[in-house]
Enzyme design. Structure first.
Site, PDB file in Angstrom:
ATOM      1  CB  SER A   1      -0.860  -0.011   1.266  1.00  0.00           C
ATOM      2  OG  SER A   1      -1.355   1.279   1.547  1.00  0.00           O
TER       3      SER A   1
ATOM      4  CD  GLU B   1      -2.106   5.184   4.510  1.00  0.00           C
ATOM      5  OE1 GLU B   1      -1.390   5.495   5.474  1.00  0.00           O
ATOM      6  OE2 GLU B   1      -2.932   5.950   4.010  1.00  0.00           O
TER       7      GLU B   1
ATOM      8  CE1 TYR C   1      -4.049  -1.788   5.396  1.00  0.00           C
ATOM      9  CE2 TYR C   1      -2.969   0.218   4.651  1.00  0.00           C
ATOM     10  CZ  TYR C   1      -3.586  -0.987   4.369  1.00  0.00           C
ATOM     11  OH  TYR C   1      -3.736  -1.393   3.068  1.00  0.00           O
TER      12      TYR C   1
END
Ligand code: GDD
Length: 324
Positions: free
Chosen positions: A131, A133, A155
């Site tokens: 991701s 992220e 996460y």
């Protein structure tokens, strides 16, 4: 003989589009589902209910990433050519509330899968859904495959661990393992607690008169949004290439949550000012900054592009809500 793919997270948004793509390419598709998944209401329901598909070219197996024996058994039985690892707790906001189970599933679950693959006599090719992220507050924008990881939420930290493990197993154990560094990808099948779907759903409900207001967190937050159908094609392409490496899949364009609001409300001829309010409950303790991807490697090596514009994506999602 048909090529076989095993998909973890098959009941999710990405899993359902990927399954359609693979079936369209004559794969035999095997999905891993948790005992708690409800197939009746899942995005797979049309395929599950189709007697020419389910049990013939699409098979579902109960297994769990935190129960290695079950997953190992499925891997041995199916002997897939390709594994698409999409499963995990995928909500960033929620990961602040349940950090341990997020890491258990996303970080340790991926490591367990890598360990299982490493032990197989002929390991399948692995796609891991990483991701944007992992970059959190990156030193540069746009980000590419060389950008250092700097996650700002549980996460992102779990995904960074998993992505680094994929790199380690590729180098140390010679697995054909790919990280797809996926920026936000949306569709009418997006979960209802992600911001694009929440906004598009609300705009349609307000138009129909069944809802009156929409409560949001930080509308100045900006993301790089694309259509999921493009991103699952990238997943497949990345496993067809002769060598394994990581790829950024992104549109390369930033938009704010406010842009989503304006585009969705415009699609149903409403003035957003009359309906949208800010609510502290939806604010996050920390927001990533400038998460915008540079997909030039995917374009150059795989011929991949994010083909759906932001406006078409949000408009399409809003109109789909009106019809649904
Ligand atoms: N969910 C949500 N709800 N987000 C809101 C809201 C709200 O009411 N109001 C503002 N936002 C902001 C969030 O703070 C965030 O900055 C942005 O909208 C997008 O939030 P999400 O749609 O929840 O997605 P995300 O960017 O946190 O994460 C998604 O994309 C990642 C890839 O970059 C998820 O799909 C992740 O699993 C994925 O890895």
């Amino acid at each position: 003989m048909a090529r076989k793919a095993l998909v973890t997270g098959i009941t999710g948004q990405d899993g359902s589009y990927l399954t359609e793509l693979l079936l369209g390419k004559a794969y035999e598709v095997h999905g891993v589902v948790r005992r708690t998944s409800s197939l009746e209401r899942s995005r797979l329901q049309p395929l599950y209910a189709d007697p020419t598909t389910y049990g013939k070219r699409l098979f579902l197996h109960y297994a769990d990433l935190d129960d290695p024996t079950t997953l190992r058994r499925v891997l041995m039985k199916v002997a897939p050519d390709e594994v698409y690892h999409l499963a995990g707790q995928s909500h960033v906001g929620l990961s602040f509330e349940i950090p341990e189970s997020t890491c258990e599933m996303t970080a340790m679950g991926t490591l367990r899968l890598l360990e299982m693959l490493r032990d197989l006599p002929t390991p399948p090719r692995l796609f891991h859904a990483a991701s944007s992220e992992i970059f959190g507050r990156p030193a540069n924008a746009p980000q590419n495959e060389e950008t250092p990881f700097n996650p700002v939420n549980p996460y992102g930290a779990a995904k960074a661990f998993a992505a680094q493990m994929v790199r380690i197993y590729r180098e140390a154990h010679r697995l054909f393992a790919v990280n797809g560094i996926l920026y936000n990808h949306e569709s009418p099948r997006r979960g209802e607690n992600f911001v694009t779907r929440k906004i598009c759903r609300a705009a349609a409900a307000i138009r129909r008169g069944t809802q009156s207001e929409l409560l949001l967190g930080d509308t100045s937050a900006r993301r790089d949004w694309g259509h999921t159908q493009d991103y699952v094609l990238g997943m497949w392409l990345s496993l067809q290439h002769e060598t394994a490496q990581d790829y950024v899949f992104a549109s390369g364009v930033l938009h704010s949550v406010q842009d989503v609001v304006e585009t969705a409300f415009q699609a149903v001829d409403l003035d957003w000012r009359a309906h949208v309010r800010q609510d502290a409950r939806f604010m996050r303790p920390a927001e990533p900054l400038q998460l915008v991807g540079d997909p030039s490697r995917a374009r150059r090596v795989l011929g991949w592009t994010a083909s759906t514009s932001f406006e078409d994506l949000i408009r399409g999602m809003t109109l789909a809500e009106l019809e649904g």
